[in-house]
Design an enzyme around this catalytic site. Structure first.
Site, short mmCIF file in Angstrom:
data_model
loop_
_atom_site.label_atom_id
_atom_site.label_comp_id
_atom_site.label_asym_id
_atom_site.label_seq_id
_atom_site.Cartn_x
_atom_site.Cartn_y
_atom_site.Cartn_z
N CYS A 26 1.15 9.66 -0.60
CA CYS A 26 0.29 10.03 0.52
C CYS A 26 -0.59 11.20 0.10
O CYS A 26 -0.06 12.25 -0.27
CB CYS A 26 1.16 10.40 1.72
SG CYS A 26 0.18 10.82 3.18
N HIS A 67 1.13 -3.07 7.77
CA HIS A 67 1.18 -2.37 6.48
C HIS A 67 1.70 -0.96 6.74
O HIS A 67 0.95 -0.10 7.19
CB HIS A 67 -0.25 -2.36 5.88
CG HIS A 67 -0.42 -1.52 4.65
ND1 HIS A 67 -0.81 -2.06 3.44
CD2 HIS A 67 -0.30 -0.20 4.44
CE1 HIS A 67 -0.92 -1.09 2.54
NE2 HIS A 67 -0.62 0.05 3.12
N HIS A 101 3.77 2.66 5.66
CA HIS A 101 4.17 3.58 4.60
C HIS A 101 5.46 4.26 5.01
O HIS A 101 5.73 4.43 6.20
CB HIS A 101 3.07 4.61 4.35
CG HIS A 101 1.92 4.06 3.55
ND1 HIS A 101 1.43 4.66 2.43
CD2 HIS A 101 1.19 2.94 3.71
CE1 HIS A 101 0.43 3.94 1.93
NE2 HIS A 101 0.26 2.89 2.69
N ARG A 142 -2.41 -2.48 -6.09
CA ARG A 142 -3.61 -1.84 -5.53
C ARG A 142 -3.25 -0.49 -4.89
O ARG A 142 -3.59 0.56 -5.40
CB ARG A 142 -4.29 -2.77 -4.50
CG ARG A 142 -5.71 -2.39 -4.16
CD ARG A 142 -5.86 -1.29 -3.13
NE ARG A 142 -5.24 -1.63 -1.85
CZ ARG A 142 -5.08 -0.75 -0.87
NH1 ARG A 142 -5.49 0.50 -1.01
NH2 ARG A 142 -4.48 -1.12 0.25
#
Lengths: 298, 298
Positions: B236, B203, B205, B12
Site C-alpha cells: 500500500c 478486489h 487488499h 500486475r
C-alpha cells in the site's frame, strides 16, 4: 449494541514463543499499558517450569505487580505445582488446558486425556478453597496437527470432565490454526446444545490467514468472547514463519467497524503494539499497527 | 456447489509495487505456472508508461508469450496509448480504471472524474472494433485515503459512465484497504439494485488484516468473482509495511474449506508463491504458503 469481551493473551501465548526473555519491568509496562487501553481480562503469564519456558520464569513478579490495577489476571497452570504458585502469586483466574486430541495431549503432557481429566479434581478444589476462578482451555479443539480433524464429541469429553468439577468457563483453543468457518459453526452449535450453561470463549490463531474469518463465524454462532494477542504475537511450533494469535488491534478495529463494542482504545493498543515490536526487535504480524484505522479515530 | 471465479492480479498489482524489475522470462514462468494451477483469468501486466512503472516495461512481451495458453489475459490500460499497445499485444480484456473519489482521481491521473469518464468512449470504441473485452475498475470504491468514506452514489456515477459505453464487467477496487463488512454489504446491495445487469467483481487488499473477512461479506451479498494475488503480493503506497492484495492461496484454501469450488490447485499455487518469494528475495505475506493446508491435500 453487542459487546465483545476480549482477553489479551500476548503476554502468555505470545512471549512464550519468543527466543528472548523480555525483562520483567518491560512486561509490567506492557501489562499496565493494556489495562490503560481498557483491557479487563489479561492472561498475563504461565506458571510452568522455568526450565521448560524460561521466557515466563518471572510469573510471580509479573502477577504481583499487575494485581489490583483493575483487570482480572489469568494465568496458565499445567500442574498442581503451577496452580499452587499461581494461587500464592494472587492470580484471579487459573487456566488449565487439556487437549481434545488424544495424540496431542500425549505429545504435550505425556498423559492420556483420561489421565489429564483425573488431575483436575485436586486443582479445582484448591482453586475453590482460595475463592479464585478456574477456566478450562481445550487445546486442539478445531483440529490436531497429528490426528487431523477433532470431533465435537472429543471436545465435549474434555468439557464434561471440567464441568463435573464445577468449571463452566471454557476456552476453545485453535492451537495450530486449523479452525475454519464450517468447523466453528458446527462445534459451537453442538456445544451450545450439549452444554447450555457453559460460557464459551474462542481462541483463534491466524496460522492460515483466516483467524478473523473464524471470529465472524463465531459471532454468527452467538459467541461474544474472544482471546487475542497484541500485535498478533505468537507463532506456531508446527509452521516456521507462520502467524500467531489473532491480533488484538486488528480485532478491535474490525469490531468497531462492525458496530460491536469492545471498550478498548485502538490508538493506545497500536502504540503498545509498536512498543512491543521495539522490545522484541522484530516485526509483528499485526496489520492495523502498520496502516492505522481506515479513518482517523478521536 | 457454488463456484468462485478468481482473477490472479499479482503480476500486475503485485509486481508494480516491487522495487526490482522481475526479468521477463521469470514473469512468463510465473504466468505459465498460474495457468498450470488452473487460473483461467490473469491480469498479467499494465500498459502504462515504462518511465512511470519500469517494473512492467515488458508488458508486450509478457502478453505475447502467455497468449493462447488457455487463460483470458487482462491488462490495465491508463490511456488511449496504453489501450493501443494492449490491443496490438493481443490482450483479451482491457481494464480501465477511474476512481470513485474525486480527490483520489485527481491525485492519481490529474483529471476530474467527469474528465476521466469522457475519455472512455474512444477507448471503448477501439476495444469493440478489435472484438476484445473492456472491464471497468472503480478505484477507491470502499474508501479514499484523502476523502475518507466514499458513497455508493459516487461509485454508481463511475459505473453509469462505463455502462453508457456498453461496459458491463465492473471490478470494485479496495485500493487502500478501507473496505469493511458493513460497507461491502451496503455497496453490493445498492449496486445490485441499481445495476442488475452489471457483473461485479471484488478486489480487496489486506491492508488492515480483514481482506478475507470482506470476501465473506461479499459472498453473503451474492458476489462470486474476486481478484487476488499470489502470496499476497503488493503493498500500500499509503502505509509502509502494510500487506497487499488478499492472497490467492489463502483465498483458495478458505474457499475449499467452505465447500466453494475454485478449480485451482492449492499445492501448485503454494509452490508458485514460494518460487515468487525466491525471485523477489523477500518474504511474502501469504499464510498458507508457510503453514500448508490444515490437512494434507491429494
Amino acid at each position: 449494541m453487542t459487546e465483545l469481551t476480549i482477553t489479551e493473551v500476548g503476554m502468555r501465548d505470545g512471549l512464550q514463543m519468543e527466543s528472548v526473555f523480555v525483562p520483567t519491568n518491560q512486561k509490567i509496562q506492557i501489562g499496565l499499558g493494556l489495562i490503560d487501553a481498557g483491557l479487563q481480562r489479561i492472561e498475563a503469564t504461565s506458571f510452568v517450569s522455568p526450565k521448560a519456558v524460561p521466557q515466563l520464569a518471572d510469573a510471580t513478579e509479573v502477577i504481583s505487580e499487575l494485581r489490583g490495577r483493575g483487570a482480572t489476571l489469568a494465568a496458565l497452570v499445567p500442574n498442581p505445582r503451577g496452580a499452587e504458585r499461581a494461587l500464592e502469586a494472587g492470580v484471579d483466574e487459573l487456566v488449565m488446558f487439556i487437549s481434545a486430541s488424544e495424540t496431542h495431549n500425549r505429545h504435550n503432557v505425556n498423559r492420556s486425556v483420561a489421565e489429564s481429566l483425573e488431575n483436575i479434581a485436586p486443582m479445582a478444589q484448591a482453586v475453590a478453597d482460595s475463592k479464585r476462578s478456574l477456566r478450562a482451555a481445550v487445546s486442539t479443539a478445531f483440529g490436531c496437527p497429528w490426528q487431523g480433524n477433532v470431533s465435537a464429541e472429543e471436545v465435549a469429553r474434555v468439557i464434561e470432565g471440567f464441568a463435573a468439577q464445577g468449571v463452566g468457563a471454557v476456552t476453545l483453543g485453535d492451537t495450530t490454526g486449523m479452525a475454519t468457518p464450517p468447523i466453528v459453526r458446527h462445534l459451537c452449535a453442538k456445544l451450545a446444545e450439549w452444554f447450555p450453561e457453559v460460557e464459551l470463549t474462542l481462541h483463534f490463531h491466524n496460522t492460515r490467514g483466516i483467524g478473523l474469518v473464524n471470529v465472524i463465524a463465531g459471532l454468527e454462532a452467538g459467541i461474544t468472547r474472544y482471546e487475542s494477542a497484541l500485535g498478533g504475537l505468537g507463532g506456531c511450533p508446527f509452521a516456521k514463519g507462520a502467524s500467531g494469535n489473532i491480533c488484538t488491534e486488528d480485532l478491535v478495529y474490525l469490531a468497531a467497524e462492525m458496530g460491536l463494542e469492545t471498550g478498548l482504545d485502538l490508538r493506545r493498543l497500536i502504540n503498545l503494539a509498536e512498543r512491543m515490536q521495539e522490545i522484541l526487535g522484530h516485526e509483528l504480524s499485526g496489520q492495523v499497527m502498520k496502516a492505522g484505522p481506515r479513518l482517523p479515530v478521536a
